[in-house]
Structures are given as structure tokens and as C-alpha cells.
Design a protein around this motif. Structure first.
Motif, short mmCIF file in Angstrom:
data_model
loop_
_atom_site.label_atom_id
_atom_site.label_comp_id
_atom_site.label_asym_id
_atom_site.label_seq_id
_atom_site.Cartn_x
_atom_site.Cartn_y
_atom_site.Cartn_z
N ALA A 191 0.84 -1.20 0.00
CA ALA A 191 0.00 0.00 0.00
C ALA A 191 0.88 1.26 0.00
O ALA A 191 1.94 1.27 0.62
CB ALA A 191 -0.90 0.00 1.23
N PRO A 192 0.45 2.31 -0.70
CA PRO A 192 1.28 3.52 -0.80
C PRO A 192 1.70 4.09 0.54
O PRO A 192 2.83 4.52 0.71
CB PRO A 192 0.36 4.50 -1.57
N GLU A 193 0.79 4.06 1.52
CA GLU A 193 1.12 4.67 2.81
C GLU A 193 2.12 3.83 3.61
O GLU A 193 2.64 4.29 4.63
CB GLU A 193 -0.15 4.86 3.64
N LEU A 194 2.41 2.61 3.14
CA LEU A 194 3.35 1.75 3.84
C LEU A 194 4.66 1.56 3.09
O LEU A 194 5.54 0.85 3.56
CB LEU A 194 2.72 0.38 4.09
N VAL A 196 9.19 1.12 9.87
CA VAL A 196 9.84 0.10 9.03
C VAL A 196 9.25 -1.27 9.33
O VAL A 196 8.89 -2.03 8.41
CB VAL A 196 11.36 0.10 9.26
N LEU A 197 9.12 -1.59 10.61
CA LEU A 197 8.63 -2.91 10.98
C LEU A 197 7.15 -3.07 10.69
O LEU A 197 6.69 -4.17 10.35
CB LEU A 197 8.92 -3.17 12.46
N GLU A 198 6.37 -2.02 10.82
CA GLU A 198 4.95 -2.11 10.47
C GLU A 198 4.76 -2.37 8.98
O GLU A 198 3.87 -3.11 8.57
CB GLU A 198 4.22 -0.84 10.90
N SER A 199 5.60 -1.75 8.16
CA SER A 199 5.53 -2.02 6.73
C SER A 199 5.90 -3.47 6.45
O SER A 199 5.23 -4.17 5.68
CB SER A 199 6.47 -1.07 5.98
#
Length: 615
Positions: A42-45, A62-65
Motif C-alpha cells: 500500500a502507498p502509505e506503507l 519500518v517494521l509495520e511495513s
């Protein structure tokens, strides 16, 4: 009529229908929408690599992405290339194998079915192979199972699967089949998905051990250069693990070395420790993540194929450098396994651990043969010291792919090799460190001493090497994470708890492995060798790297192919003709049933952690 053999990459442009018409039809049939499902990327990630290196993202981002990329199913590319890029286009590199796997309607371009049902045409081309990759839609599909437990506040002892923890092992139904010859043969290599807990620590240990071994070999070369024509040898040791002997002779007239690795053992001839995958084929998390994306999903990373649409799905640059960095960080930073001893089992687990290490009275009384005295711990070393708890996620070089003719072979192996002249990450570390070490005055003095030997020079070099701050030398141009990062509510719970750091910053890693390759015998050998992350280095059929045992209690079924349904079966499968473990298993078989049960109780105590919210 549909063609018996659909066009391959090499032949499709010479077919009667022009390439432009075919590609136009492909664009049309790829118009199937992804329903309400959003892209994993997703763009926001999205993570931009340059911004990552500039420190623009907190670790939590970084880790959430990476968490999203690991867990959310990927989406097909779509006609406008807006999807993630999951799967191949018509005529992609595994199209023949896909058709062999699902030999049903495959409408040829310009046929009535293709022209009237353009939207469905794409779905007629079954997107999966399973017998050579393309067998899942997310990493979580296979790396998800972490054993059973009794939920808190439950009145009875009934158990359920541990909930909500990505990164576990996989059941037998999630096995991967690596088979470049399908459909000529049904099966070549079978691989059960391993758990990924504690991966960053394992990666860092492999790099430190590679640095030790390569430095020792270079010491032998330096001494040989001062004694032309005389063979110089050095024992290869790292973290207490013996890798045999390296020898070399220097020819002054030709200014060349004649290296002899015939007495090297437990590691490939390039002296690179490869701790990942069952046979030890990958030396870094990043390389394996990059190729797993391609093999399992046909999601092709920019660092592998640049912007060439090698899988012909209508989308190029499918996975950015920053996205691979984020996914690598997520995988590498998954918290380590732990030990959980059930109440009332303390004595049994303690006796089982003593049996594992060969110190139990019941084992000593059997007088184990030489080489089996330490029992399982001979190879499954309980812990190793990690000197520097910094994980460097390297920025990869450009792939150098500019045309389809340079695209990698997608049916070759689970991993695509680097050319021999492109160093793997652990060698990049060595090449950064060694000039600093060899120029030290203490090392130069040892080299210039009368009667210098490789052993005496290494004795002077080792403490110098240990003192170097690796992170400082590698920080420029790469992303780094502290493996001992402090617990922080802004960070994902999958990181914690971390391993405790010692006063000097080192970490004792209880991985239960020597990260060494061993002959596991005829009962477990593969039908074929398996290629590694460097061209020209293949791992022979009976050779496997010692599997880490932290988390073994929750990672069944066991063995590289998942054939062992119990830990007892896994132990017994270590014994067969040619296996280095046969003597140890013979001792196990002689133990009384209660002692065998205690060993199993110890192994079962090595668990994968629940999410903190579920404990």
C-alpha cells in the motif's frame, strides 16, 4: 484448438500472432479486479530506500511495513499494473509447468473463447504450480503454526493452536516443492517451512563466523607470502566450532597462491557460513527474502531484475529496494524463542537437558564412543556468543538486468545465485574489516617476527578483530538495527522480549546449533544437490546445516521435509548409513524409556513465544 505446449519466453515472439497483439490481449485479460482487497504494498506503507538510509523513518514504521508485507495476501498486477504483481503473465517463465499442473482450458490468443471471455481468460490460466513455487499468496500462508497451548482461565486441559503469531513453522500441507524438472518428475526437493524466530541473531552469528574463517585463511596466506614454496596451514575455528584446516602455498614467480581446502569441513570452500534453509544455502536474510518473493509469489524485486518485467505479468519494478529492506527487518527482528518449563516437570527437563549434553549419569554409564560424548550438544551447541549485537541490512548493488535474456531462471532452485565475483553480505563485512585489522601495529609485529606461523599471527589478530566496531564501518549506505533494542510501546510486540546483553554488549544466543554442515546419511538425503546463493557452490544430497533447536517444541512436524510426526521420530531419523549422528542415536536407543521421555520433555520446553496479549 489450444496449443499443446504454450509459447515459452524464448519462442512466443516467433508465433503467428504478433507480440503486440498477444501483449494487448494479456493486458485485457489482466483486467480482473482485486475485489475489495487492497494491495499489500500500500502507498502509505512504502519504504523509500534513500529516505530509510537518511533516518527518515522510525523503526516502528519500518517494521509495520514489513509486517504488512509478510501477512497481507498479495494482489495480481491488473491491466493498469496497479496490483502488487502476484503471479505470472501468459507465457511467463513457469507457464509450461502451470499448464502441466492444471491442463484444462488455456485459450490461445484469437480463439473464440479468448475473444469472447477475455476477462475470464486470465483465470483459466491457473496461477499456481505448487510443485515448483507459486504455491501461496503471503508469507503467513506457510510460516504461521506455533504449536498448541491451554488458554488462560480455561477450566479444563484442552488445548488449541497458539494464536496470532506470524513467523512460525508450517504443517506438512504447507511443504514447498522445489522441482526444476516438473512435470518430468513429480518431486525433487521437499522443504517444510521453518520458523523464523530469532533470525536476526542467527544472521549476525553467521557473519561473525564467516569473518573469523576468512581472516584465518588470509593469515595463512600472509605467512605463506613471506615463506614462498612452503605450505602454511591454520586450524579454522570460530566460536568454539571446528571447521577443519586450511592450507596454502605461495608461488613467488607467478605471484599466486595454491589454496588447499581438502581438509576444510562443515563449510563450503569459500568459507562462508550459510545458516539459512535446511541445507545451508543462504548466507543472509535479505537474499533469501528476495528470492522467496520470486519463487513463491513471482514478486520480482528491483534488486534482482531491475525494471525488466521478467515474469511477463504487465508490471515491472514489483518490489522496491526499500520494501525488501522492510520485510527483511521484520523477519530478522522477530523475537527469539524461549524455554517454558511446565510446573511439575522441572526435574524431568533438567535430566533431559543433561542427557542432551551428555553429562547425565545414565549416558555416562553407557560409555559413549568418541565423538558422541556430548550427545546432541556435539552439533546442537546450546549457545554461541554474538560479539556485536548490531544487524546490518545491506543496500544491494544494482542487478544489472537490462533485457529479458538476462532474467533469472525461475525453475532452477529455491534461490538464485549471485555471480562468483559479487560478494555476499558476509564477505562485504570481511572486506571492510580485514584491512583495518591487518594494518594494526600488533598484527604487523606478529607478521614480522622470526618464525611467525599462521597460528601466532592469528593469536595477535583475533583480539584486534574483536575490538573493531563493525557497525561504524558498515553504517554508511546501509540500514542498521540494534538487536538489543530496548522495549518500547511504539514498537511491535513481535520484537520482545529480546536476548539480554552482557556488560560488554555481547549477547549469548541459545540457538542450539553449530551452524555447521553435516552428513545426515542415506535416510535423509535429497534426490539431488541444491544450489546456494553463489554460483558454482552446491550442497550435496546428504549434507544439511545443523538445524537450530530453539523453538523446536512448537515447530512440528520435524525434519527438512516434515516427515517426522514426533520428536522421537525426528531423533531416530538421524541414524542411517553415512550419518555423522549415528553414534549419538545409538546411545539414545540404549537409554531407558523414562530417560528418553525426559529428553523429549527438555526439547518440548524449547518453545515459540505467544503474543504478549495472549499470555
Amino acid at each position: 484448438m489450444k496449443p499443446l505446449f504454450p509459447p515459452s519466453r524464448d519462442t512466443r515472439r516467433s508465433c503467428g500472432t504478433s507480440a503486440a497483439v498477444i501483449l494487448g490481449l494479456v493486458a485485457g485479460v489482466l483486467a480482473v479486479p482485486a475485489a475489495a482487497q487492497d494491495n499489500a504494498f500500500a502507498p502509505e506503507l512504502r519504504i523509500d530506500q534513500d529516505a530509510l538510509l537518511s533516518g527518515d523513518y522510525p523503526l516502528s514504521k519500518v517494521l509495520e511495513s514489513g509486517q504488512q508485507y509478510f501477512n497481507v495476501p498479495f494482489t495480481p498486477a491488473g491491466a493498469d499494473a496497479s496490483g502488487d504483481g502476484l503471479g505470472e503473465g501468459h507465457g511467463g517463465p513457469r507457464s509450461f509447468q502451470r499448464h502441466a499442473f492444471w491442463p484444462y482450458p488455456w485459450p490461445a490468443p484469437m480463439t473464440d473463447l479468448a475473444m469472447t471471455d477475455a476477462e475470464l481468460n486470465y483465470l483459466y490460466e491457473f496461477p499456481f504450480v505448487k510443485l515448483n513455487g507459486l504455491g501461496a499468496t503471503s508469507c503467513f500462508d506457510c510460516h504461521s503454526s506455533i504449536g498448541t497451548y491451554t488458554p488462560p482461565n480455561q477450566s479444563g486441559p484442552g488445548m488449541v493452536r497458539k494464536p496470532g503469531t506470524p513467523g512460525g513453522a508450517g504443517g506438512f500441507s504447507t511443504n514447498a516443492f522445489v522441482n526444476s524438472e516438473y512435470p518430468a518428475r513429480a518431486v525433487m526437493l521437499v522443504r517444510n517451512p521453518p520458523h523464523i524466530f530469532g533470525t536476526g541473531y542467527t544472521n549476525a552469528l553467521g557473519i561473525e563466523m564467516t569473518t573469523d574463517l576468512r581472516a584465518q585463511a588470509e593469515v595463512a596466506r600472509l605467512v605463506a607470502q613471506n615463506t614462498p614454496g612452503t605450505a602454511q596451514s591454520i586450524a579454522l575455528m570460530s566460536k568454539g566450532v571446528d571447521f577443519g584446516t586450511f592450507s596454502t602455498t605461495y608461488d613467488a614467480s607467478a605471484q599466486t597462491f595454491a589454496d588447499d581446502t581438502s581438509a576444510v569441513s562443515g563449510v563450503s570452500g569459500d568459507l562462508v557460513i550459510r545458516p539459512f534453509q535446511w541445507k545451508g544455502i543462504a548466507s543472509s536474510v535479505r537474499h533469501f527474502v528476495r528470492d522467496a518473493l520470486d519463487f513463491h509469489f513471482s514478486l520480482q524485486a528491483v534488486e534482482k531484475v531491475d525494471s525488466v518485467d521478467c515474469d511477463l505479468d504487465g508490471k515491472s519494478a514489483e518490489v522496491s529496494v526499500g520494501s525488501v529492506s522492510a520485510l527483511t527487518a521484520y523477519v530478522a527482528m522477530t523475537r527469539p524463542p524461549t524455554q517454558e518449563i511446565p510446573t511439575g516437570q522441572e526435574m524431568a527437563v533438567a535430566n533431559g537437558e543433561a542427557i542432551f549434553k551428555g553429562s547425565a549419569a545414565s549416558v555416562v554409564a553407557l560409555n559413549p564412543p568418541a565423538g558422541a560424548e556430548a550427545m546432541c550438544a556435539t552439533c546442537h551447541v546450546p549457545k554461541m556468543p554474538l560479539d556485536k549485537a548490531t544487524l546490518t541490512i545491506f543496500t544491494p548493488p544494482d542487478a544489472g538486468v537490462t533485457a529479458e535474456s538476462q532474467c533469472p531462471d525461475e525453475t532452477a532452485s529455491l534461490i538464485n545465485a549471485l555471480p562468483p565475483d559479487v560478494p555476499v553480505e558476509s564477505l562485504v563485512v570481511f572486506e571492510a574489516l580485514f584491512p583495518q585489522v591487518v594494518s594494526d601495529a600488533r598484527v604487523q609485529a606478529a607478521l614480522g617476527a622470526a618464525g611467525a606461523t599462521p597460528a601466532s599471527v592469528w593469536q595477535a589478530m583475533e583480539p584486534v578483530l574483536d575490538m573493531l566496531e563493525v557497525g561504524d564501518l558498515l553504517a554508511a549506505g546501509n540500514y542498521q538495527i540494534d538487536l538489543s533494542v530496548a522495549e518500547d510501546p511504539s514498537l511491535l510486540p513481535h520484537l520482545f522480549p529480546r536476548l539480554a546483553a552482557n556488560a560488554d554488549g555481547s549477547v549469548d544466543v541459545p540457538l542450539y546449533s553449530d551452524l555447521r554442515q553435516h552428513n545426515m546419511g542415506a535416510a535423509l538425503q535429497d534426490p539431488a544437490s541444491q544450489g546456494s546463493d553463489v554460483a558454482g557452490i552446491a550442497i550435496a544430497p546428504p549434507i544439511f546445516v545443523t538445524r537450530v533447536l530453539w523453538g523446536v517444541g512448537d515447530s512440528g512436524p520435524w525434519m527438512h521435509d516434515g516427515r517426522a510426526r514426533t520428536l522421537t521420530e525426528a531423533i531416530l531419523l538421524h541414524r542411517s548409513e553415512g550419518s555423522e549422528a549415528s553414534d549419538v542415536i545409538n546411545v539414545f536407543s540404549q537409554l531407558q524409556a523414562p530417560d528418553q521421555a525426559d529428553l523429549i520433555a527438555f526439547l518440548e520446553s524449547l518453545r515459540l513465544p505467544l503474543p504478549q496479549t495472549a499470555q
